[in-house]
Design an enzyme around this catalytic site. Structure first.
Site, PDB file in Angstrom:
ATOM      1  N   GLY A 185       0.913  -1.159  -0.024  1.00 45.24           N
ATOM      2  CA  GLY A 185       0.112   0.113  -0.069  1.00 45.24           C
ATOM      3  C   GLY A 185       0.686   1.111  -0.150  1.00 45.24           C
ATOM      4  O   GLY A 185       1.797   1.299   0.591  1.00 45.24           O
ATOM      5  N   GLN A 231       3.436   9.864   0.613  1.00 44.97           N
ATOM      6  CA  GLN A 231       4.583   9.194   0.599  1.00 44.97           C
ATOM      7  C   GLN A 231       5.833   9.413  -0.440  1.00 44.97           C
ATOM      8  O   GLN A 231       6.991   9.284  -0.039  1.00 44.97           O
ATOM      9  CB  GLN A 231       4.531   7.643   0.851  1.00 44.97           C
ATOM     10  CG  GLN A 231       3.671   7.535   2.100  1.00 44.97           C
ATOM     11  CD  GLN A 231       3.235   5.861   2.447  1.00 44.97           C
ATOM     12  OE1 GLN A 231       2.506   5.450   1.648  1.00 44.97           O
ATOM     13  NE2 GLN A 231       4.298   5.107   2.981  1.00 44.97           N
ATOM     14  N   CYS A 265       5.263   0.071   7.238  1.00 45.80           N
ATOM     15  CA  CYS A 265       5.070   1.116   6.490  1.00 45.80           C
ATOM     16  C   CYS A 265       6.095   1.634   5.692  1.00 45.80           C
ATOM     17  O   CYS A 265       7.429   1.581   6.260  1.00 45.80           O
ATOM     18  CB  CYS A 265       4.608   2.357   7.240  1.00 45.80           C
ATOM     19  SG  CYS A 265       4.341   3.871   6.356  1.00 45.80           S
ATOM     20  N   LEU A 266       6.210   1.890   4.465  1.00 48.65           N
ATOM     21  CA  LEU A 266       7.348   1.997   3.592  1.00 48.65           C
ATOM     22  C   LEU A 266       8.108   3.262   4.248  1.00 48.65           C
ATOM     23  O   LEU A 266       9.193   3.517   3.904  1.00 48.65           O
ATOM     24  CB  LEU A 266       7.057   2.224   2.268  1.00 48.65           C
ATOM     25  CG  LEU A 266       6.799   0.713   1.581  1.00 48.65           C
ATOM     26  CD1 LEU A 266       6.194   0.938  -0.043  1.00 48.65           C
ATOM     27  CD2 LEU A 266       7.669  -0.177   1.506  1.00 48.65           C
ATOM     28  N   HIS A 290      -4.868   2.131   7.244  1.00 45.35           N
ATOM     29  CA  HIS A 290      -3.435   2.498   7.417  1.00 45.35           C
ATOM     30  C   HIS A 290      -3.256   3.848   6.458  1.00 45.35           C
ATOM     31  O   HIS A 290      -2.719   4.795   6.747  1.00 45.35           O
ATOM     32  CB  HIS A 290      -2.669   1.405   7.273  1.00 45.35           C
ATOM     33  CG  HIS A 290      -1.224   2.014   6.989  1.00 45.35           C
ATOM     34  ND1 HIS A 290      -0.128   1.577   8.397  1.00 45.35           N
ATOM     35  CD2 HIS A 290      -0.500   2.528   6.276  1.00 45.35           C
ATOM     36  CE1 HIS A 290       0.863   1.856   7.680  1.00 45.35           C
ATOM     37  NE2 HIS A 290       0.941   2.425   6.693  1.00 45.35           N
TER      38      HIS A 290
END
Ligand code: Y12
Ligand code: CO
Length: 171
Positions: A45, A50, A95-96, A137
């Site tokens: 995701g 981001q 999370c990236l 998220h």
């Protein structure tokens, strides 16, 4: 094009994203960039913020029954709204933008959502399981929130200490 993923504590991650008003080629290019960027890091995701684009756009691509991520399954979600939610569930999230950190987070078990697809069509859907968790998220990213903000006081303190150490080691 693969873009840079910004990571904690970059202040941009706290920025609130804006709705997409025009569903044009620029949005389609951004969606492709997001997909390539997410796949390059083995993510499932990604929110536009981001990659430093403060727009209400997210993509989710869960592995299929053969545990493979296929592009045909990617869900492109624009201007999402969670209109109903029920129950609660615990899942170890990653999370990236917070690489190499995983922690249990409590979220609604079932959600009803509305969003637009890349052509501006309104979609209404109900999700549970991993899709519901991923959706919540990613929607938090659009509000400028990260999953680490949901940790208990003590877990957050431990995280901050470890993260500082990790960032120092990278200098
Ligand atoms: C459930 C919970 C959270 C989500 C949000 C999406 N999260 C991700 O896609 C996380 C991906 C991730 C990938 C990693 O692997 C690489 O970077 C190669 C990773 O490992 C490292 O950072 C070393 C951490 C997170 C969806 C569903
Ligand atoms: Co994330």
């Amino acid at each position: 094009m693969i873009r840079e993923i910004i990571t904690y504590p970059n202040k941009l991650l706290k920025q609130k994203s804006q709705d997409v008003e025009v569903f044009n080629e620029n949005i389609h290019v951004l969606l492709e960039d997001m997909y390539e960027t997410m796949m390059s890091k083995n993510g499932i995701g990604l929110a536009a913020i981001q990659i430093a684009e403060p727009l209400n756009i997210l993509i989710i691509n869960l592995p299929n029954q053969d545990d493979k991520q296929v592009k045909e399954d990617v869900i492109e979600i624009i201007n999402p709204k969670i209109v109903d939610k029920r129950g609660s569930t615990l899942y170890t999230e990653g999370c990236l933008s917070v690489p190499e950190y995983y922690e249990d987070v409590e979220r609604a078990e079932w959600i009803k959502v509305e969003y637009h697809d890349r052509n501006g069509n309104l979609v209404t859907c109900e999700y549970d399981g991993l899709m519901a968790i991923a959706f919540q998220h990613e929607c938090d990213h659009l509000k400028g929130e990260l999953f680490i903000e949901k940790l208990s006081y003590l877990k957050r303190k431990k995280f901050e200490k470890e993260w500082k150490k990790k960032l120092k080691g990278k200098k």
